[in-house]
Design an enzyme around this catalytic site. Structure first.
Site, PDB file in Angstrom:
ATOM      1  CG  HIS A 184      -7.665  14.205   4.147  1.00 44.50           C
ATOM      2  ND1 HIS A 184      -8.240  15.737   5.482  1.00 44.50           N
ATOM      3  CD2 HIS A 184      -7.266  15.852   4.153  1.00 44.50           C
ATOM      4  CE1 HIS A 184      -8.521  16.467   5.183  1.00 44.50           C
ATOM      5  NE2 HIS A 184      -7.491  16.945   3.773  1.00 44.50           N
ATOM      6  CD  GLU A 215      10.260  -6.333 -11.227  1.00 38.95           C
ATOM      7  OE1 GLU A 215       9.150  -7.060 -10.471  1.00 38.95           O
ATOM      8  OE2 GLU A 215      10.470  -5.795 -12.049  1.00 38.95           O
ATOM      9  CE  LYS A 222       6.925 -14.880 -12.237  1.00 41.25           C
ATOM     10  NZ  LYS A 222       8.364 -15.013 -13.421  1.00 41.25           N
TER      11      LYS A 222
END
Length: 591
Positions: free
Chosen positions: A411, A380, A540
């Protein structure tokens, strides 16, 4: 300073030097004793090893020259002094001020609008100390006149990720602090009868998905639960919907508004809206517009819930760790400056080797939330496409950060790291465990077994295994010769090792500030603004239109709204609503 970084003298010289470095092998570098020793950097009881990076001392010195040419030191100093380095929002960036101890309130003055901001900082910290102590000691009680047991923190992004990382990192260390009042040996360490009066169950609610609400309240009793709502403006859509949902849950048992207010706290600057929500002003904790969300762990955003969980004195140690690393970042010579060297290393790997990812690999399970916090903090901050000269960028900016604690990651995705694309890794290890166990018949302790992998992975990535070595091994294993290439490891894959004595509140602060500072430095190296996040905004805005459409459609409202969705969005919205249409007639308004 207007500049195109790729035109700088030192940058051009780094292009030449990095081309030479690509012809060299880390195996040879690792056998150079002087180089290996010179690339181990120390601060306090913390070490960083850069010897497995693909640069010589000459190239590293040129990277430092680049930092000098972009005036990194001066820009860091301006940031600490409160200059408005976030130019798109005309804001200072002063998360470092939050950690300055009270005894330095006059020697480290930061004046904004004719006022020393440290006075406000310590005013809020004093309020947090008293409130958290009163909660922990049962002075502030529930509406049933009992002690609080549970805390739900409601926030999103920077309002919770960093706090959750610290909470998970320190939770079992704190529990063991209580247990270790009685000495135990490593065999009998399974006696975990914690004093429940000193343990608070903290949960985090961030996602607007109602499943996250359900997860947050599962098996909690409203009467035992304190809710902390974290939103600077008290208007963040996801946070406020979750806050209203949890308030409704509380009110199922706590009917009276006055009693309900005892169970709600806000971290916000909008007193009008916190009043309207029913939160007492005594229960509102301030922070400031010069604290960015992703840098807000050491503000009331994080220090309030963490002080309730662990006690304010422990969080002061955490803040002291942050402050000491801040001071190192500000004052240390660039050649010995650990956050700067980390930033230069990422910059080098991204720009001159085109490595576009970084794996954060803490060999300590209690850091299970660390990678998620650093992912947000870095991506960000530095995931930008316009520079500080307001010009489009044509070079790599932020790398993609991801990670998982070792040995789980081994793994999972280490296969790709060893034999797929080259991804620089940062391995974080500790000399001591929060839960040391060792049994007589085991060769090493559990923690030593963990750390054998820490060192082995770094060398495996750097050194690899040649075809000749595989062929020699195959004389015993009898694998078909044509398949041997599958077992070759090319090596020459860079890694950085970070080693601490133990993960305590102080070193947790060091670790947080190390990565915050590294990301700030890298932003300046890239000539970008690390402190805004306009990329979050467009989604938004577009969500508002979809929200309005859902409201009109589900409530069968006649609306004059014109919905300008593209054809793909129209088709998928119809698929979402088709089940509802089968149950009752709904006008979708989508033609």
């Amino acid at each position: 300073m207007n500049m195109e970084i790729t035109n700088l003298k030192s940058y051009k010289e780094l292009v030449t030097l990095s081309a030479e470095e690509k012809t060299k092998d880390l195996k040879d570098y690792l056998n150079d004793k002087n180089r290996s020793e010179s690339l181990i950097k120390k601060f306090k009881n913390f070490y960083m090893d850069l010897s497995r990076q693909r640069y010589s001392e000459k190239t590293l010195n040129k990277l430092v020259e680049y930092a000098e040419e972009v005036e990194l030191k001066k820009k860091v100093e301006k940031t600490f002094m409160g200059e408005k380095v976030n130019m798109t929002e005309n804001r200072s960036v002063l998360h470092t001020a939050l950690r300055i101890p009270i005894e330095k309130i006059n020697t480290h003055k930061i004046i904004i609008d004719n006022k020393n901001v440290l006075e406000d900082v310590h005013g809020v910290l004093k309020k947090i100390e008293k409130y958290s102590d009163d909660i922990r000691n049962g002075v502030i009680k529930t509406c049933k006149n009992t002690k609080f047991k549970n805390v739900i923190c409601i926030g999103i992004g920077g309002s919770y990720l960093g706090t959750e990382f610290v909470y998970e990192a320190m939770k079992y260390y704190y529990y063991n602090m209580e247990l270790n009042k009685n000495e135990k040996d490593q065999v009998n360490n399974f006696n975990n009868n914690y004093d429940q009066d000193n343990v608070f169950n903290v949960r985090f609610l961030a996602n607007v998905d109602p499943n996250d609400v359900n997860r947050a309240i599962q098996n909690l009793d409203q009467y035992d639960t304190l809710v902390i709502i974290i939103s600077k403006t008290f208007t963040t859509a996801e946070t406020m919907l979750n806050a209203r949902s949890i308030k409704k849950w509380l009110s199922l048992k706590i009917k009276d508004d006055e009693n309900l207010s005892k169970h709600m706290v806000a971290v916000s600057t909008n007193l009008k809206l916190t009043d309207e929500f029913g939160i007492s002003r005594d229960n509102v904790f301030e922070f400031w517009d010069w604290v960015g969300g992703r840098f807000s762990v050491t503000s009331s955003v994080g220090i309030l819930p963490l002080s309730i969980a662990f006690g304010y004195k422990n969080m002061r140690n955490f803040l002291n760790g942050c402050h000491d690393m801040d001071e190192h970042f500000l004052h240390a010579d660039l050649k010995e400056n650990i956050p700067v060297l980390l930033a230069l290393t990422s910059f080098y790997n991204s720009h001159f080797f085109d490595y576009k990812n970084v794996a954060i690999l803490p060999y300590f399970q209690n850091l299970l939330k660390f990678s998620a916090h650093i992912q947000q903090l870095s991506m960000e901050s530095n995931g930008k496409s316009v520079d500080r000269n307001n010009q489009p960028i044509h070079y790599n900016t932020c790398q993609v950060y991801f990670g998982e604690p070792g040995t789980n990651g081994q793994h999972s995705f280490y296969q790709l790291i060893h034999q797929g694309q080259v991804i620089p890794v940062e391995l974080i290890g500790f000399k001591h465990s929060h839960f040391p166990i060792k049994f007589d018949k085991e060769v090493v302790s559990n923690h030593d077994e963990l750390m054998t992998n820490f060192f082995a992975q770094a060398d495996a990535l750097a050194i690899g295994k040649t075809y000749e070595q595989v062929k020699e091994e195959n004389e015993k294993n009898k694998m078909s010769p044509e398949l041997l290439t599958h077992k070759v490891f090319n090596g020459n894959r860079p890694s950085t090792l970070l080693l601490f004595d133990e993960l305590n509140f102080y070193t947790c602060g060091l670790l947080l500030s190390l990565y915050e500072s590294r990301i700030v430095a890298e932003g300046f190296l890239l000539n970008i603004n690390s402190f805004d996040q306009w990329g979050v905004e467009l989604g938004k805005v577009l969500a508002k239109e979809v929200r309005n459409y859902f409201n009109d459609t589900r409530n069968q409202k006649k609306s004059d709204n014109t919905y300008n969705f593209n054809e793909s969005t129209k088709n998928f919205i119809k698929l979402l609503l088709v089940q509802i249409k089968k149950k009752k007639k709904i006008n979708t308004n989508l033609k």
